[in-house]
Design an enzyme around this catalytic site. Structure first.
Site, PDB file in Angstrom:
ATOM      1  N   TYR A  46       0.776  -1.329  -0.413  1.00 15.23           N
ATOM      2  CA  TYR A  46       0.233   0.121  -0.125  1.00 15.23           C
ATOM      3  C   TYR A  46       0.827   1.132  -0.495  1.00 15.23           C
ATOM      4  O   TYR A  46       1.668   1.231   0.545  1.00 15.23           O
ATOM      5  CB  TYR A  46      -1.004  -0.163   1.188  1.00 15.23           C
ATOM      6  CG  TYR A  46      -2.004   0.936   1.384  1.00 15.23           C
ATOM      7  CD1 TYR A  46      -3.309   1.640   0.401  1.00 15.23           C
ATOM      8  CD2 TYR A  46      -1.355   1.849   2.539  1.00 15.23           C
ATOM      9  CE1 TYR A  46      -3.840   2.487   1.211  1.00 15.23           C
ATOM     10  CE2 TYR A  46      -2.348   3.341   2.759  1.00 15.23           C
ATOM     11  CZ  TYR A  46      -3.940   3.259   1.680  1.00 15.23           C
ATOM     12  OH  TYR A  46      -4.260   4.607   1.856  1.00 15.23           O
TER      13      TYR A  46
ATOM     14  N   ASP B 246       9.519   3.066  -0.726  1.00 12.08           N
ATOM     15  CA  ASP B 246       8.393   3.080   0.221  1.00 12.08           C
ATOM     16  C   ASP B 246       8.790   2.728   1.548  1.00 12.08           C
ATOM     17  O   ASP B 246       8.620   2.754   2.420  1.00 12.08           O
ATOM     18  CB  ASP B 246       6.819   2.332  -0.327  1.00 12.08           C
ATOM     19  CG  ASP B 246       5.430   3.608   0.099  1.00 12.08           C
ATOM     20  OD1 ASP B 246       6.276   4.076   1.913  1.00 12.08           O
ATOM     21  OD2 ASP B 246       4.339   3.431   0.433  1.00 12.08           O
TER      22      ASP B 246
ATOM     23  N   LYS C 295       5.693  10.172   8.455  1.00 12.24           N
ATOM     24  CA  LYS C 295       4.926   9.486   9.881  1.00 12.24           C
ATOM     25  C   LYS C 295       6.943  10.434  10.754  1.00 12.24           C
ATOM     26  O   LYS C 295       6.459  11.207  12.096  1.00 12.24           O
ATOM     27  CB  LYS C 295       4.939   7.959  10.346  1.00 12.24           C
ATOM     28  CG  LYS C 295       3.216   8.090   9.445  1.00 12.24           C
ATOM     29  CD  LYS C 295       3.750   6.394   9.757  1.00 12.24           C
ATOM     30  CE  LYS C 295       2.433   6.049   7.608  1.00 12.24           C
ATOM     31  NZ  LYS C 295       1.095   5.626   8.476  1.00 12.24           N
TER      32      LYS C 295
HETATM   33  N1  HOZ Z   1      -1.654   0.829   7.107  1.00 15.92           N
HETATM   34  C1  HOZ Z   1      -2.355   2.653   6.669  1.00 15.92           C
HETATM   35  C2  HOZ Z   1      -0.880   3.642   7.414  1.00 15.92           C
HETATM   36  N2  HOZ Z   1      -0.003   2.415   6.103  1.00 15.92           N
HETATM   37  C3  HOZ Z   1      -3.494   2.434   8.435  1.00 15.92           C
HETATM   38  C4  HOZ Z   1      -3.986   3.774   8.813  1.00 15.92           C
HETATM   39  C5  HOZ Z   1      -4.817   4.201   8.043  1.00 15.92           C
HETATM   40  O1  HOZ Z   1      -5.088   4.164   7.079  1.00 15.92           O
HETATM   41  O2  HOZ Z   1      -6.262   5.234   8.172  1.00 15.92           O
END
Ligand code: HOZ
Length: 428
Positions: free
Chosen positions: A144, A239, A267
């Protein structure tokens, strides 16, 4: 069991916010029941609106390496607040942060700040296309990279949680340009590149996949991709929005010793405030406006508050002891969970790197592919999630998200988590 105040807020939220949440994973659709609403946090703990305290293994999805409410980070943000919230113009601090990023991640010669990881990946791909003059890209199943159109193809995270790895509203003409290959299968990448390599602008990958639970790269996989990209003149993008500065100070690329052409970050470099970044080789990055013809911009990019928090975060985690402690605590937790699962005859395994981990209700000894992740026992995970929640342990509400450790997680929290797991496994 969701408390009365969370229930009330969720009911009200649904009237004004689609599904009652601002990001789908939060809706608890992956585990059943209703989401909790939080009002505070402290160290390793989250506090919900019903005054319940939870040991938190989500950590705002990764950035809170120092735990919640770390005094140094809060101090840095507070100090910046005295001087201004945002200027929409250049600051000395953003130069300092950019310099720091380039020092810690040597594959990054120049970096640009954005406001989110989604913007970072979307922009990196645009730059790679501008640099190569090619349109097609490659991503991997279950990875993702945020929610931009061309990347919502067989995506992980919330898309997997809802069982819809593709999205409505994304024109087919966009996704035609995105090729999806299986993660951890270098032979299929080789076969694909032998036919199509010269049409591909970039390969984007989570070097450690953290949006289909946590899957680590098999030996030779990242190295093989590096070689294919070199052979075909393709830009390799890592990423590292989640893994950057977390699995090790230098990110996954320092762990596996594979150097990408571009890296996406997020982040951690904002200490938990909204930020993202993408960077890489100078000749690629100099394609960006105002130097080059690739347009990329953002009013909030380099927000002084996020930058102040990020500088403080990177300074605070530069002591190697931090990552050593994170890795040891994570190892202790994973070993303890596996022991307890085994003594209760629960098929269960884990993956972890540094302070990031994944737990799988699986008969397999190791989980390293998307198909293995998809074959895990989701019913057991859902029950386990709620048993842990009842005992004050907050895990990601989806079997497809990674877990995160902080240095605020001490012996007492690990022991409490393992005691909770013993009970949870015994009830499965
Ligand atoms: N997997 C997402 C962060 N890489 C979770 C956060 C979200 O979508 O709220």
């Amino acid at each position: 069991m969701t408390g009365a105040n969370s229930q009330r807020l969720f009911h009200e939220a649904q009237a004004y916010i689609p599904g009652g949440v601002n990001s789908p994973v939060r809706a608890f659709r992956g585990v059943g029941g209703n989401p909790l609403f939080f009002k505070g946090s402290e160290g390793a703990y989250l506090i919900d609106v019903d005054e319940n305290r939870y040991i938190d293994y989500v950590g705002a999805w990764g950035p809170l390496i120092l735990g919640h409410g770390n005094k140094k980070i809060v101090g840095a943000i507070t100090e910046q607040l005295q001087h201004g919230i945002g200027y929409g113009a250049s600051t000395e601090a953003e130069v300092k942060l950019a310099k720091k990023i380039c020092e810690v991640v040597p594959s990054i010669e120049k970096v640009r700040l954005t406001t989110s990881g989604t913007e970072a990946t979307m922009s990196a791909i645009r730059v790679a296309r501008g640099f190569t003059g090619r349109d097609e890209i490659v991503k991997f199943e279950g990875c993702y990279h945020g929610h931009s159109d061309g990347l919502l193809v067989k995506a992980g995270s919330g898309a997997l949680t809802l069982g819809k790895p593709d999205s409505l509203g994304v024109p087919e003409d966009y996704t035609k340009l995105t090729h999806v290959l299986p993660y951890n299968c270098i032979t299929s990448a080789e076969a694909f590149f032998s036919q199509n390599g010269d049409r591909i602008a970039c390969v984007i990958i989570e070097p450690i996949a953290g949006n289909m639970n946590l899957v680590t790269p098999l030996p030779g996989f990242l190295e093989g991709l590096r070689a294919l990209c070199d052979k075909h003149g393709v830009v390799l993008i890592f990423d590292e929005v989640m893994t950057g500065f977390r699995v090790a100070l230098g990110g996954a690329q320092s762990v596996y010793q594979v150097s990408p052409d571009m890296t996406c970050l997020g982040k951690v470099i904002g200490g938990g405030l909204p930020i993202g970044a993408f960077g890489g080789k100078q000749e690629i990055m100099d394609m960006i406006a105002p130097l080059g013809g690739v347009y990329q911009a953002g009013t909030l990019s380099g927000s002084p508050l996020a930058v102040a928090a990020g500088i403080c975060m990177l300074d605070s985690i530069s002591d190697p002891k931090i990552h050593k402690d994170l890795a040891e605590t994570t190892q202790r937790l994973m070993d303890g969970l596996k022991e307890r699962a085994k003594s209760n005859n629960i098929p269960f395994t884990t993956n972890h790197v540094g302070g990031m981990f994944g737990c799988f209700f699986s008969e397999e000894e190791t989980v390293s592919t998307y198909n293995q992740v998809m074959s895990c026992n989701s019913h057991s995970f859902q029950k386990y999630f709620h048993f842990m929640l009842e005992q004050g342990v907050y895990l990601a509400p989806s079997a497809f998200e990674a877990g995160f450790m902080s240095i605020a997680h001490q012996e007492v929290e690990i022991t409490a988590t393992l005691n909770a797991a013993e009970i949870a496994f015994s009830k499965l």
